[in-house]
Design an enzyme around this catalytic site. Structure first.
Site, short mmCIF file in Angstrom:
data_model
loop_
_atom_site.label_atom_id
_atom_site.label_comp_id
_atom_site.label_asym_id
_atom_site.label_seq_id
_atom_site.Cartn_x
_atom_site.Cartn_y
_atom_site.Cartn_z
CG HIS A 62 -2.14 -0.86 1.04
ND1 HIS A 62 -2.91 -1.32 2.09
CD2 HIS A 62 -2.72 -1.36 -0.10
CE1 HIS A 62 -3.91 -2.05 1.62
NE2 HIS A 62 -3.81 -2.10 0.31
CG ASP A 64 -0.42 4.00 3.85
OD1 ASP A 64 -0.62 3.09 3.04
OD2 ASP A 64 -0.85 3.97 5.03
CG HIS A 65 2.57 0.96 4.93
ND1 HIS A 65 2.90 0.74 6.24
CD2 HIS A 65 1.26 1.33 4.93
CE1 HIS A 65 1.84 0.96 7.01
NE2 HIS A 65 0.84 1.32 6.23
CG HIS A 268 -1.43 2.86 10.44
ND1 HIS A 268 -2.75 2.74 10.07
CD2 HIS A 268 -0.73 2.86 9.28
CE1 HIS A 268 -2.84 2.65 8.76
NE2 HIS A 268 -1.61 2.74 8.26
#
Length: 301
Positions: A62, A64-65, A268
């Site tokens: 993903h 955002d990682h 997170h």
């Protein structure tokens, strides 16, 4: 053991927060864990030498990682890196990164070594004489792993006064620290426990993001010194956990309590909330030793 929080918020971008990335210093290693957008800027702000980062662990694909990874790889090239870089992540990460390098005609001038992961069981992906790293299979919308970092038991500490008392030659000190007894010229054997102190207990760090509440993590996490566990939601939005396969602060705390970990770090966070202190309040109802990750924060254990 030192943990630099480079970013710890969920995917929605904001001017004051960054998506997930951490740098773990453990037993003279620097391990980069996840690489959301802005990671290399955060590394600069933290005054971390790029050249010391040789192993990068990506939990899942993903954005955002891992969207910060292509930029970081390119910056290493601009800085003239020649040392190999190891990247551990889900199958597909090599294709994603090399396609961007190909389209930009910007191949690295250093070896870029991918270790693609597919196992749904925990596997050891890195090990040397000081540290081991195992995957922690998580429950997210796509294939995702956390990572468990463990120090190995170090050398014993030499008791200088005892060594001088027995008039032991300096040439024996190295073997003594490795745990060996010493036989003197007169045949008398000095036991190692009389010459050394026990080494510090080895530390361990578990990174769990992103994942729904998953109680079967507990056996692998039992007695871990520090657990970072995602806590995207508060209880008011707990109904979103199953849909998005994220966890609440209370669920993270439940894992920490049942695994008897030393310290829980939350992160997170969904950006819908005005204060991250709310996460700590809810988690402490279940588990007392709770810390809050925040961008730029450094923890030492």
């Amino acid at each position: 053991m030192k943990l630099h929080i480079l970013g710890c918020y969920a995917a929605t971008p904001r001017t004051l927060t960054n998506p997930t990335s951490q740098l773990l210093e453990i037993n003279n290693h620097l391990f980069l864990i996840d690489c959301g957008e802005g990671t290399q800027v955060q590394l600069r702000k933290s005054k971390i030498k790029f050249s010391r980062v040789n192993h990068i662990f990506i939990s899942h694909l993903h954005g955002d990682h891992f969207f910060g990874l292509p930029g970081l790889i390119s910056t290493f090239r601009l800085l003239g890196r020649d040392k190999e870089m190891h990247i551990y992540g889900p199958k597909g990460i090599k294709e994603a990164i090399t396609l961007l390098l190909k389209l930009g005609d910007s191949w690295t001038n250093y070896p870029l070594i991918f270790h693609e992961l597919t196992s749904k069981e925990s596997v050891r992906i890195y090990e040397d004489d000081k540290v081991s790293v195992d995957t922690i299979p998580l429950n997210h919308r796509i294939y995702t792993n956390g990572f468990l970092f463990r120090e190995k038991l170090g050398e014993r500490t030499l008791n200088i006064k005892a060594a001088e008392k027995y008039k032991i030659d300096l040439s024996q000190y190295r073997n003594i620290k490795k745990g060996k007894d010493v036989t003197l010229d007169d045949g008398f054997t000095v036991l190692n426990k009389l010459l050394t102190y026990d080494p510090p207990p080895p530390k361990s760090y578990a990174f769990c993001s992103d994942t729904a509440y998953k109680p079967d993590l507990i056996p692998q996490l039992t007695k871990v010194d520090v657990l970072y566990h995602e806590s995207t939601f508060l209880e008011t939005e707990a109904h979103l956990s199953a849909k998005t396969k994220h966890a609440t602060a209370k669920e993270a705390a439940t894992i920490a309590r049942d695994a008897e970990v030393g310290t829980l770090i939350l992160g997170h966070y969904s950006t819908r909330y005005k204060s991250i202190e709310l996460f700590k309040e809810q988690a402490k109802e279940i588990f007392p030793e709770v810390l809050l990750a925040d961008d730029g924060k450094v923890f030492e254990f």
